[in-house]
Design an enzyme around this catalytic site. Sequence first.
Site, PDB file in Angstrom:
ATOM      1  N   SER A 196       0.828  -1.200   0.000  1.00  0.00           N
ATOM      2  CA  SER A 196       0.000   0.000   0.000  1.00  0.00           C
ATOM      3  C   SER A 196       0.870   1.260   0.000  1.00  0.00           C
ATOM      4  O   SER A 196       1.625   1.481  -0.942  1.00  0.00           O
ATOM      5  CB  SER A 196      -0.967  -0.048   1.189  1.00  0.00           C
ATOM      6  OG  SER A 196      -1.985   0.903   1.068  1.00  0.00           O
ATOM      7  N   ASP A 292      -9.949  -4.424  -4.532  1.00  0.00           N
ATOM      8  CA  ASP A 292      -9.184  -3.355  -3.888  1.00  0.00           C
ATOM      9  C   ASP A 292      -9.339  -2.055  -4.685  1.00  0.00           C
ATOM     10  O   ASP A 292      -9.124  -2.051  -5.903  1.00  0.00           O
ATOM     11  CB  ASP A 292      -7.708  -3.764  -3.838  1.00  0.00           C
ATOM     12  CG  ASP A 292      -6.809  -2.771  -3.132  1.00  0.00           C
ATOM     13  OD1 ASP A 292      -7.292  -1.694  -2.715  1.00  0.00           O
ATOM     14  OD2 ASP A 292      -5.607  -3.065  -3.002  1.00  0.00           O
ATOM     15  N   HIS A 322      -8.117  -5.320  -0.082  1.00  0.00           N
ATOM     16  CA  HIS A 322      -6.919  -4.602   0.347  1.00  0.00           C
ATOM     17  C   HIS A 322      -6.536  -5.045   1.758  1.00  0.00           C
ATOM     18  O   HIS A 322      -7.393  -5.249   2.610  1.00  0.00           O
ATOM     19  CB  HIS A 322      -7.194  -3.096   0.334  1.00  0.00           C
ATOM     20  CG  HIS A 322      -5.980  -2.260   0.548  1.00  0.00           C
ATOM     21  ND1 HIS A 322      -5.109  -1.937  -0.465  1.00  0.00           N
ATOM     22  CD2 HIS A 322      -5.480  -1.668   1.671  1.00  0.00           C
ATOM     23  CE1 HIS A 322      -4.137  -1.187   0.005  1.00  0.00           C
ATOM     24  NE2 HIS A 322      -4.341  -1.011   1.309  1.00  0.00           N
TER      25      HIS A 322
END
Length: 361
Positions: A196, A292, A322
């Site tokens: 991320s 995601d 995610h």
Amino acid sequence: MPRVSVPPKLEQWGAQVLGALPPRLQVRLSGKPPVRIDGDTLAPEAQLLLAVLDHRREPPLESLPPAEARQARGRLTAAYAGRPVPVRNVEDLEIDGAIPLRARHYEPPESGGPHPLLVYYHGGGFTYGDLDSHDGVCRVLCRHAGAHVLAVDYRLAPEHRFPAAVDDARAALRWAFENAARLGADSRRIGVGGDSAGGNLAAVVSQLAARGGGPAPALQLLIYPATDMTTRHRSRELFREGFLLTDPEMDWYTDNYLGKSRTGAGDPRASPLLANDLSGLAPAFVVTAAFDPLRDEGEAYAQALQAAGTPTTLRRFPGFIHGFVNAAGVSRTARDALVEIAGVTRGMFASAVSDARDRSF
């Protein structure tokens, strides 16, 4: 009714029990039919997790002060961490520099060596996350990639806005090259990785190292990376609500990192997808999750790397949301996925050229 506080150990046990249920029962317990979007079906474990989180009715992160948001997400991460995966040794240390940084070194259990080193930047929207939040992820990568892992506790926003995290990520990579021997690692095979926001930092550092004289990493492990803060890609609209990472939460992270004016959003140090030249970078392994909001910008970055001639492998995990790597401690499918990621990383390290670039910043 007031929320009942559940002890962390009990919450972790509950997560393990729910994760071990048969897939059909997981879907039934979620209270909804199977979720199908964009040609993919949400994994039963993920569907049940999202239902449990929705039932808890906790305030959204973006409604909390940063300190409280960090505590809330820390509790969730701890619940899904599971038992620590054994490695040879774990040591907390400090990275010296203009700004001293906390770090954690994981030593692989394998004999022989020296083994490669992966400098890892945790996720958390540049706002939360620390050495503990990703301890489980780093342990699995260390053990199954056969590599040392150096986890970096970079400065967080909004207290420290862009480009503070970038500066810390660069300093950590430089320190890793200078201290590889001290860690028992092979200085010719040092890679960068992250998930991320951490995947963003790994991508940015790889670009800066290649364009700024090094030392350049041998590989990039980019797990659902944030790559573009200027454009709302299609997946962000598809999964803007109900899949853990929400649209308002992402806006909050961006505002924390860049400020309300979002000055610098088009800077490649914030949006690596916008770099003019992506050639000559370290080989990349880009991981995305089907459900995601960051999926499409991560895949766009992989495609841009490929178009520029940078060796790149893209792997989309179907059914996942995610943050799935943080659930590897209680979810068999998430653990299998993280072990697969580690295996690919092992192979990339094995094929890294022995004369990897070793120049100073």
